[in-house]
Enzyme design. Structure first.
Site, PDB file in Angstrom:
ATOM      1  N   LYS A  10       0.832  -1.207   0.000  1.00 47.92           N
ATOM      2  CA  LYS A  10       0.000   0.000   0.000  1.00 47.92           C
ATOM      3  C   LYS A  10       0.870   1.263   0.000  1.00 47.92           C
ATOM      4  O   LYS A  10       2.089   1.192   0.222  1.00 47.92           O
ATOM      5  CB  LYS A  10      -0.918  -0.043   1.229  1.00 47.92           C
ATOM      6  CG  LYS A  10      -1.878  -1.235   1.227  1.00 47.92           C
ATOM      7  CD  LYS A  10      -2.809  -1.186   2.431  1.00 47.92           C
ATOM      8  CE  LYS A  10      -3.785  -2.349   2.422  1.00 47.92           C
ATOM      9  NZ  LYS A  10      -4.762  -2.248   3.542  1.00 47.92           N
ATOM     10  N   TYR A  50     -12.368  -2.706  -3.500  1.00 45.49           N
ATOM     11  CA  TYR A  50     -12.944  -2.676  -2.145  1.00 45.49           C
ATOM     12  C   TYR A  50     -14.468  -2.705  -2.166  1.00 45.49           C
ATOM     13  O   TYR A  50     -15.109  -2.166  -1.271  1.00 45.49           O
ATOM     14  CB  TYR A  50     -12.431  -1.457  -1.388  1.00 45.49           C
ATOM     15  CG  TYR A  50     -11.019  -1.622  -0.845  1.00 45.49           C
ATOM     16  CD1 TYR A  50     -10.668  -2.711  -0.036  1.00 45.49           C
ATOM     17  CD2 TYR A  50     -10.032  -0.674  -1.108  1.00 45.49           C
ATOM     18  CE1 TYR A  50      -9.380  -2.863   0.462  1.00 45.49           C
ATOM     19  CE2 TYR A  50      -8.738  -0.821  -0.611  1.00 45.49           C
ATOM     20  CZ  TYR A  50      -8.426  -1.910   0.184  1.00 45.49           C
ATOM     21  OH  TYR A  50      -7.151  -2.059   0.686  1.00 45.49           O
ATOM     22  N   PHE A  58     -15.378   3.590   7.244  1.00 46.97           N
ATOM     23  CA  PHE A  58     -13.987   3.886   6.893  1.00 46.97           C
ATOM     24  C   PHE A  58     -13.740   3.893   5.379  1.00 46.97           C
ATOM     25  O   PHE A  58     -12.621   4.139   4.936  1.00 46.97           O
ATOM     26  CB  PHE A  58     -13.027   2.876   7.560  1.00 46.97           C
ATOM     27  CG  PHE A  58     -13.280   1.434   7.207  1.00 46.97           C
ATOM     28  CD1 PHE A  58     -12.712   0.873   6.068  1.00 46.97           C
ATOM     29  CD2 PHE A  58     -14.068   0.625   8.011  1.00 46.97           C
ATOM     30  CE1 PHE A  58     -12.939  -0.454   5.725  1.00 46.97           C
ATOM     31  CE2 PHE A  58     -14.303  -0.715   7.685  1.00 46.97           C
ATOM     32  CZ  PHE A  58     -13.729  -1.249   6.540  1.00 46.97           C
ATOM     33  N   ARG A  86      -1.814 -14.319   3.961  1.00 46.65           N
ATOM     34  CA  ARG A  86      -2.563 -13.675   5.057  1.00 46.65           C
ATOM     35  C   ARG A  86      -1.859 -13.928   6.392  1.00 46.65           C
ATOM     36  O   ARG A  86      -1.841 -13.057   7.264  1.00 46.65           O
ATOM     37  CB  ARG A  86      -3.997 -14.205   5.103  1.00 46.65           C
ATOM     38  CG  ARG A  86      -4.816 -13.963   3.845  1.00 46.65           C
ATOM     39  CD  ARG A  86      -5.509 -12.654   3.773  1.00 46.65           C
ATOM     40  NE  ARG A  86      -6.488 -12.442   4.814  1.00 46.65           N
ATOM     41  CZ  ARG A  86      -7.233 -11.339   4.892  1.00 46.65           C
ATOM     42  NH1 ARG A  86      -7.083 -10.355   3.990  1.00 46.65           N
ATOM     43  NH2 ARG A  86      -8.106 -11.170   5.863  1.00 46.65           N
ATOM     44  N   THR A  92      -5.288  -7.325  10.684  1.00 42.37           N
ATOM     45  CA  THR A  92      -5.590  -6.051  10.028  1.00 42.37           C
ATOM     46  C   THR A  92      -5.094  -4.862  10.850  1.00 42.37           C
ATOM     47  O   THR A  92      -4.530  -3.907  10.304  1.00 42.37           O
ATOM     48  CB  THR A  92      -7.122  -5.926   9.823  1.00 42.37           C
ATOM     49  OG1 THR A  92      -7.582  -7.071   9.103  1.00 42.37           O
ATOM     50  CG2 THR A  92      -7.471  -4.665   9.058  1.00 42.37           C
ATOM     51  N   ARG A 103       2.756  -6.842   9.130  1.00 43.56           N
ATOM     52  CA  ARG A 103       2.104  -5.725   9.819  1.00 43.56           C
ATOM     53  C   ARG A 103       2.618  -5.576  11.251  1.00 43.56           C
ATOM     54  O   ARG A 103       2.773  -4.464  11.759  1.00 43.56           O
ATOM     55  CB  ARG A 103       0.593  -5.931   9.796  1.00 43.56           C
ATOM     56  CG  ARG A 103      -0.008  -5.744   8.396  1.00 43.56           C
ATOM     57  CD  ARG A 103      -1.401  -6.338   8.301  1.00 43.56           C
ATOM     58  NE  ARG A 103      -2.104  -5.951   7.077  1.00 43.56           N
ATOM     59  CZ  ARG A 103      -3.272  -6.470   6.714  1.00 43.56           C
ATOM     60  NH1 ARG A 103      -3.864  -7.386   7.465  1.00 43.56           N
ATOM     61  NH2 ARG A 103      -3.857  -6.072   5.594  1.00 43.56           N
ATOM     62  N   ASN A 117      -1.736  -0.264   6.971  1.00 40.53           N
ATOM     63  CA  ASN A 117      -1.179  -1.545   7.434  1.00 40.53           C
ATOM     64  C   ASN A 117      -0.322  -2.249   6.375  1.00 40.53           C
ATOM     65  O   ASN A 117      -0.267  -3.465   6.321  1.00 40.53           O
ATOM     66  CB  ASN A 117      -2.298  -2.449   7.965  1.00 40.53           C
ATOM     67  CG  ASN A 117      -3.403  -2.668   6.942  1.00 40.53           C
ATOM     68  OD1 ASN A 117      -3.225  -2.331   5.760  1.00 40.53           O
ATOM     69  ND2 ASN A 117      -4.507  -3.246   7.360  1.00 40.53           N
ATOM     70  N   HIS A 120      -1.977  -5.488   1.398  1.00 43.23           N
ATOM     71  CA  HIS A 120      -3.252  -6.171   1.155  1.00 43.23           C
ATOM     72  C   HIS A 120      -2.950  -7.572   0.642  1.00 43.23           C
ATOM     73  O   HIS A 120      -1.997  -7.753  -0.122  1.00 43.23           O
ATOM     74  CB  HIS A 120      -4.066  -5.434   0.079  1.00 43.23           C
ATOM     75  CG  HIS A 120      -5.192  -6.262  -0.467  1.00 43.23           C
ATOM     76  ND1 HIS A 120      -6.421  -6.341   0.157  1.00 43.23           N
ATOM     77  CD2 HIS A 120      -5.259  -7.099  -1.537  1.00 43.23           C
ATOM     78  CE1 HIS A 120      -7.191  -7.191  -0.513  1.00 43.23           C
ATOM     79  NE2 HIS A 120      -6.515  -7.657  -1.560  1.00 43.23           N
TER      80      HIS A 120
HETATM   81  P1  DAT Z   1      -7.690  -6.892   5.515  1.00 41.58           P
HETATM   82  O1  DAT Z   1      -6.870  -5.863   4.776  1.00 41.58           O
HETATM   83  O2  DAT Z   1      -6.942  -7.447   6.683  1.00 41.58           O
HETATM   84  O3  DAT Z   1      -8.271  -7.949   4.612  1.00 41.58           O
HETATM   85  P2  DAT Z   1     -10.350  -5.710   5.570  1.00 41.58           P
HETATM   86  O4  DAT Z   1     -10.566  -6.338   4.241  1.00 41.58           O
HETATM   87  O5  DAT Z   1     -11.363  -5.985   6.646  1.00 41.58           O
HETATM   88  O6  DAT Z   1      -8.915  -6.087   6.169  1.00 41.58           O
HETATM   89  O7  DAT Z   1     -10.281  -4.126   5.405  1.00 41.58           O
HETATM   90  C1  DAT Z   1      -9.634  -3.550   4.302  1.00 41.58           C
HETATM   91  C2  DAT Z   1      -8.792  -2.403   4.785  1.00 41.58           C
HETATM   92  O8  DAT Z   1      -9.616  -1.357   5.306  1.00 41.58           O
HETATM   93  C3  DAT Z   1      -7.854  -2.767   5.945  1.00 41.58           C
HETATM   94  O9  DAT Z   1      -6.636  -3.313   5.489  1.00 41.58           O
HETATM   95  C4  DAT Z   1      -7.675  -1.461   6.642  1.00 41.58           C
HETATM   96  C5  DAT Z   1      -9.001  -0.767   6.453  1.00 41.58           C
HETATM   97  N1  DAT Z   1      -9.907  -0.975   7.591  1.00 41.58           N
HETATM   98  C6  DAT Z   1     -10.568  -2.124   7.897  1.00 41.58           C
HETATM   99  N2  DAT Z   1     -11.313  -1.974   8.991  1.00 41.58           N
HETATM  100  C7  DAT Z   1     -11.120  -0.696   9.407  1.00 41.58           C
HETATM  101  C8  DAT Z   1     -11.615   0.093  10.499  1.00 41.58           C
HETATM  102  N3  DAT Z   1     -12.491  -0.407  11.367  1.00 41.58           N
HETATM  103  N4  DAT Z   1     -11.182   1.377  10.612  1.00 41.58           N
HETATM  104  C9  DAT Z   1     -10.306   1.898   9.723  1.00 41.58           C
HETATM  105  N5  DAT Z   1      -9.823   1.224   8.663  1.00 41.58           N
HETATM  106  C10 DAT Z   1     -10.209  -0.050   8.505  1.00 41.58           C
HETATM  107 MG    MG Z   2      -9.648  -7.722   3.046  1.00 37.73          MG
END
Ligand code: DAT
Ligand code: MG
Length: 141
Positions: A10, A50, A58, A86, A92, A103, A117, A120
């Site tokens: 990222k 996304y 968010f 993963r 996350t 991370r 973080n 992805h």
């Molecule tokens: P991951 O990247 O671990 O698959 P995710 O798909 O749930 O996590 O979310 C995508 C991204 O969005 C994540 O890397 C960071 C951001 N994110 C997720 N949950 C969040 C939250 N509660 N507040 C702020 N950013 C968030």
């Molecule tokens: Mg995800």
């Protein structure tokens, strides 16, 4: 065919010079790099990437952050590499991610805004196929 996953380093990871470190960990684990590119994501790409998060609190700040600079987009290959990457990435929330993970070792909390973080990684075979199509439309399976 063996499994593929879509990895992004990222904008925070790129800005901090961590592309090489992430690729090093992927290769050290034994996964193979199939495609690699640098791109500053468009909002359309991010909306597709996304899609599952559209409407969440968010979401807007996540798209803002992800379009703020270059990302390294990578397709990796190897048996169970979706689950395996993963595990390499860690939780996350970078503050909670365990030491030893990308991370956990390289990320931290930076206050308000989306979680920055570093990486992805696709979370299922369906997501991987969809995401690879977004970032590498010309890649042959
Ligand atoms: P991951 O990247 O671990 O698959 P995710 O798909 O749930 O996590 O979310 C995508 C991204 O969005 C994540 O890397 C960071 C951001 N994110 C997720 N949950 C969040 C939250 N509660 N507040 C702020 N950013 C968030
Ligand atoms: Mg995800």
């Amino acid at each position: 065919m063996t499994e593929r996953s879509l990895v992004l380093v990222k904008p925070d990871g790129f800005a901090r010079g961590l592309v090489g470190e992430v690729l090093r960990r992927i290769e050290a684990k034994g996964y193979v790099l199939v495609a690699l590119g640098l791109v500053t994501p468009t909002r359309d790409q991010l909306a597709a990437h996304y899609v599952e998060h559209q409407g969440k609190p968010f979401y807007d700040s996540l798209v803002e952050f992800m379009s703020s600079g270059p990302v390294a987009a990578v397709v990796i290959e190897g048996d169970r590499c979706i689950e395996g990457f993963r595990a390499l990435a860690g939780a996350t929330d970078a503050t909670k991610a365990l030491p030893g993970t990308i991370r956990g070792d390289l990320g931290r909390d930076w206050g308000q805004g989306p979680q920055e973080n570093i990486v992805h990684g696709s979370d299922s075979t369906e997501s991987a196929e969809r995401e690879i199509g977004i970032w590498f439309p010309d890649l042959k399976s």
